[in-house]
Design a protein around this motif. Structure first.
Motif, PDB file in Angstrom:
ATOM      1  N   MET A   1       0.841  -1.186   0.000  1.00 29.26           N
ATOM      2  CA  MET A   1       0.000   0.000   0.000  1.00 29.26           C
ATOM      3  C   MET A   1       0.882   1.244   0.000  1.00 29.26           C
ATOM      4  O   MET A   1       1.991   1.241   0.514  1.00 29.26           O
ATOM      5  CB  MET A   1      -0.889  -0.032   1.240  1.00 29.26           C
ATOM      6  CG  MET A   1      -1.907   1.036   1.313  1.00 29.26           C
ATOM      7  SD  MET A   1      -3.524   0.287   1.334  1.00 29.26           S
ATOM      8  CE  MET A   1      -4.521   1.675   1.003  1.00 29.26           C
ATOM      9  N   ALA A   2       0.378   2.322  -0.538  1.00 26.95           N
ATOM     10  CA  ALA A   2       1.127   3.568  -0.612  1.00 26.95           C
ATOM     11  C   ALA A   2       1.250   4.202   0.777  1.00 26.95           C
ATOM     12  O   ALA A   2       0.397   4.004   1.642  1.00 26.95           O
ATOM     13  CB  ALA A   2       0.416   4.539  -1.549  1.00 26.95           C
ATOM     14  N   THR A   3       2.318   4.945   0.960  1.00 24.55           N
ATOM     15  CA  THR A   3       2.515   5.644   2.231  1.00 24.55           C
ATOM     16  C   THR A   3       2.533   7.142   1.990  1.00 24.55           C
ATOM     17  O   THR A   3       2.710   7.607   0.857  1.00 24.55           O
ATOM     18  CB  THR A   3       3.828   5.216   2.911  1.00 24.55           C
ATOM     19  OG1 THR A   3       4.920   5.522   2.039  1.00 24.55           O
ATOM     20  CG2 THR A   3       3.820   3.739   3.228  1.00 24.55           C
ATOM     21  N   ILE A   4       2.362   7.877   3.065  1.00 24.72           N
ATOM     22  CA  ILE A   4       2.339   9.332   3.017  1.00 24.72           C
ATOM     23  C   ILE A   4       3.189   9.854   4.169  1.00 24.72           C
ATOM     24  O   ILE A   4       3.131   9.317   5.270  1.00 24.72           O
ATOM     25  CB  ILE A   4       0.880   9.832   3.081  1.00 24.72           C
ATOM     26  CG1 ILE A   4       0.791  11.321   2.873  1.00 24.72           C
ATOM     27  CG2 ILE A   4       0.217   9.462   4.374  1.00 24.72           C
ATOM     28  CD1 ILE A   4      -0.627  11.805   2.667  1.00 24.72           C
ATOM     29  N   LYS A   5       3.999  10.871   3.904  1.00 25.79           N
ATOM     30  CA  LYS A   5       4.830  11.473   4.941  1.00 25.79           C
ATOM     31  C   LYS A   5       4.156  12.750   5.424  1.00 25.79           C
ATOM     32  O   LYS A   5       3.792  13.608   4.625  1.00 25.79           O
ATOM     33  CB  LYS A   5       6.228  11.778   4.415  1.00 25.79           C
ATOM     34  CG  LYS A   5       7.048  10.546   4.166  1.00 25.79           C
ATOM     35  CD  LYS A   5       8.453  10.907   3.753  1.00 25.79           C
ATOM     36  CE  LYS A   5       9.272   9.650   3.493  1.00 25.79           C
ATOM     37  NZ  LYS A   5      10.638   9.986   3.082  1.00 25.79           N
ATOM     38  N   ILE A   6       4.029  12.867   6.738  1.00 23.34           N
ATOM     39  CA  ILE A   6       3.350  14.001   7.358  1.00 23.34           C
ATOM     40  C   ILE A   6       4.343  14.723   8.260  1.00 23.34           C
ATOM     41  O   ILE A   6       5.026  14.080   9.065  1.00 23.34           O
ATOM     42  CB  ILE A   6       2.144  13.529   8.195  1.00 23.34           C
ATOM     43  CG1 ILE A   6       1.277  12.589   7.376  1.00 23.34           C
ATOM     44  CG2 ILE A   6       1.349  14.703   8.709  1.00 23.34           C
ATOM     45  CD1 ILE A   6       0.409  11.689   8.208  1.00 23.34           C
ATOM     46  N   LEU A  26      -1.659  10.512  15.047  1.00 22.45           N
ATOM     47  CA  LEU A  26      -0.827  10.444  13.846  1.00 22.45           C
ATOM     48  C   LEU A  26       0.624  10.115  14.192  1.00 22.45           C
ATOM     49  O   LEU A  26       1.407   9.761  13.318  1.00 22.45           O
ATOM     50  CB  LEU A  26      -0.881  11.769  13.080  1.00 22.45           C
ATOM     51  CG  LEU A  26      -2.164  12.049  12.315  1.00 22.45           C
ATOM     52  CD1 LEU A  26      -2.189  13.488  11.817  1.00 22.45           C
ATOM     53  CD2 LEU A  26      -2.316  11.090  11.152  1.00 22.45           C
ATOM     54  N   GLY A  27       0.995  10.266  15.464  1.00 22.38           N
ATOM     55  CA  GLY A  27       2.361   9.971  15.889  1.00 22.38           C
ATOM     56  C   GLY A  27       3.253  11.187  15.935  1.00 22.38           C
ATOM     57  O   GLY A  27       4.472  11.060  16.012  1.00 22.38           O
ATOM     58  N   LEU A  28       2.657  12.364  15.909  1.00 24.44           N
ATOM     59  CA  LEU A  28       3.432  13.611  15.918  1.00 24.44           C
ATOM     60  C   LEU A  28       3.486  14.190  17.325  1.00 24.44           C
ATOM     61  O   LEU A  28       2.467  14.318  17.996  1.00 24.44           O
ATOM     62  CB  LEU A  28       2.804  14.624  14.961  1.00 24.44           C
ATOM     63  CG  LEU A  28       2.845  14.217  13.496  1.00 24.44           C
ATOM     64  CD1 LEU A  28       1.923  15.097  12.676  1.00 24.44           C
ATOM     65  CD2 LEU A  28       4.258  14.295  12.961  1.00 24.44           C
ATOM     66  N   GLU A  36       5.708   8.595   8.789  1.00 22.22           N
ATOM     67  CA  GLU A  36       5.225   7.967   7.568  1.00 22.22           C
ATOM     68  C   GLU A  36       4.066   7.044   7.930  1.00 22.22           C
ATOM     69  O   GLU A  36       4.204   6.158   8.771  1.00 22.22           O
ATOM     70  CB  GLU A  36       6.359   7.176   6.918  1.00 22.22           C
ATOM     71  CG  GLU A  36       6.069   6.756   5.516  1.00 22.22           C
ATOM     72  CD  GLU A  36       7.291   6.236   4.795  1.00 22.22           C
ATOM     73  OE1 GLU A  36       7.100   5.621   3.734  1.00 22.22           O
ATOM     74  OE2 GLU A  36       8.419   6.437   5.287  1.00 22.22           O
ATOM     75  N   ARG A  37       2.933   7.270   7.305  1.00 20.39           N
ATOM     76  CA  ARG A  37       1.731   6.486   7.568  1.00 20.39           C
ATOM     77  C   ARG A  37       1.183   5.954   6.247  1.00 20.39           C
ATOM     78  O   ARG A  37       1.443   6.507   5.181  1.00 20.39           O
ATOM     79  CB  ARG A  37       0.644   7.352   8.230  1.00 20.39           C
ATOM     80  CG  ARG A  37       1.023   7.887   9.587  1.00 20.39           C
ATOM     81  CD  ARG A  37       0.910   6.800  10.633  1.00 20.39           C
ATOM     82  NE  ARG A  37       1.408   7.252  11.905  1.00 20.39           N
ATOM     83  CZ  ARG A  37       2.522   6.798  12.455  1.00 20.39           C
ATOM     84  NH1 ARG A  37       3.247   5.895  11.851  1.00 20.39           N
ATOM     85  NH2 ARG A  37       2.930   7.242  13.628  1.00 20.39           N
ATOM     86  N   VAL A  43      -6.558   8.152   7.659  1.00 17.62           N
ATOM     87  CA  VAL A  43      -5.401   9.038   7.867  1.00 17.62           C
ATOM     88  C   VAL A  43      -5.639  10.363   7.150  1.00 17.62           C
ATOM     89  O   VAL A  43      -5.345  11.438   7.688  1.00 17.62           O
ATOM     90  CB  VAL A  43      -4.099   8.361   7.405  1.00 17.62           C
ATOM     91  CG1 VAL A  43      -2.948   9.347   7.417  1.00 17.62           C
ATOM     92  CG2 VAL A  43      -3.783   7.163   8.283  1.00 17.62           C
ATOM     93  N   ARG A  44      -6.187  10.319   5.947  1.00 22.42           N
ATOM     94  CA  ARG A  44      -6.494  11.553   5.212  1.00 22.42           C
ATOM     95  C   ARG A  44      -7.483  12.419   5.993  1.00 22.42           C
ATOM     96  O   ARG A  44      -7.370  13.645   6.023  1.00 22.42           O
ATOM     97  CB  ARG A  44      -7.066  11.226   3.833  1.00 22.42           C
ATOM     98  CG  ARG A  44      -6.062  10.695   2.856  1.00 22.42           C
ATOM     99  CD  ARG A  44      -5.169  11.794   2.360  1.00 22.42           C
ATOM    100  NE  ARG A  44      -4.225  11.274   1.376  1.00 22.42           N
ATOM    101  CZ  ARG A  44      -3.495  12.042   0.602  1.00 22.42           C
ATOM    102  NH1 ARG A  44      -3.603  13.365   0.678  1.00 22.42           N
ATOM    103  NH2 ARG A  44      -2.645  11.529  -0.235  1.00 22.42           N
ATOM    104  N   GLY A  45      -8.448  11.787   6.644  1.00 27.92           N
ATOM    105  CA  GLY A  45      -9.414  12.534   7.456  1.00 27.92           C
ATOM    106  C   GLY A  45      -8.752  13.207   8.646  1.00 27.92           C
ATOM    107  O   GLY A  45      -9.075  14.344   8.988  1.00 27.92           O
ATOM    108  N   MET A  46      -7.810  12.502   9.284  1.00 26.92           N
ATOM    109  CA  MET A  46      -7.087  13.102  10.411  1.00 26.92           C
ATOM    110  C   MET A  46      -6.243  14.280   9.938  1.00 26.92           C
ATOM    111  O   MET A  46      -6.177  15.316  10.612  1.00 26.92           O
ATOM    112  CB  MET A  46      -6.213  12.060  11.102  1.00 26.92           C
ATOM    113  CG  MET A  46      -6.998  11.062  11.910  1.00 26.92           C
ATOM    114  SD  MET A  46      -5.970  10.097  13.039  1.00 26.92           S
ATOM    115  CE  MET A  46      -5.324   8.860  11.955  1.00 26.92           C
TER     116      MET A  46
END
Length: 58
Positions: A1-6, A26-28, A36-37, A43-46
């Motif tokens: 699955m794709a990941t996203i860096k926040i 989110l882990g921040l 990276e999630r 996650v997009r909603g958060m």
């Protein structure tokens, strides 16, 4: 699955408790911290909820 860096770009001080808890979920914890999630609708909603405190890193 794709990941996203926040990346957290602004402090959570002075914001409502639900936004603080969203950042924690989110882990921040610190400004400039990058996590990276998986790119899921949850996650997009958060991210959308705290969009003024975070940014997406390419």
């Amino acid at each position: 699955m794709a990941t996203i860096k926040i990346k957290q770009i602004k402090s959570k001080i002075g914001y409502p408790i639900d936004q603080k808890r969203t950042l924690t979920a989110l882990g921040l914890r610190k400004i400039s911290q990058v996590v990276e999630r998986e790119d899921t609708p949850e996650v997009r909603g958060m991210i959308r909820k705290v969009h003024h405190l975070v940014t997406i890193v390419e």
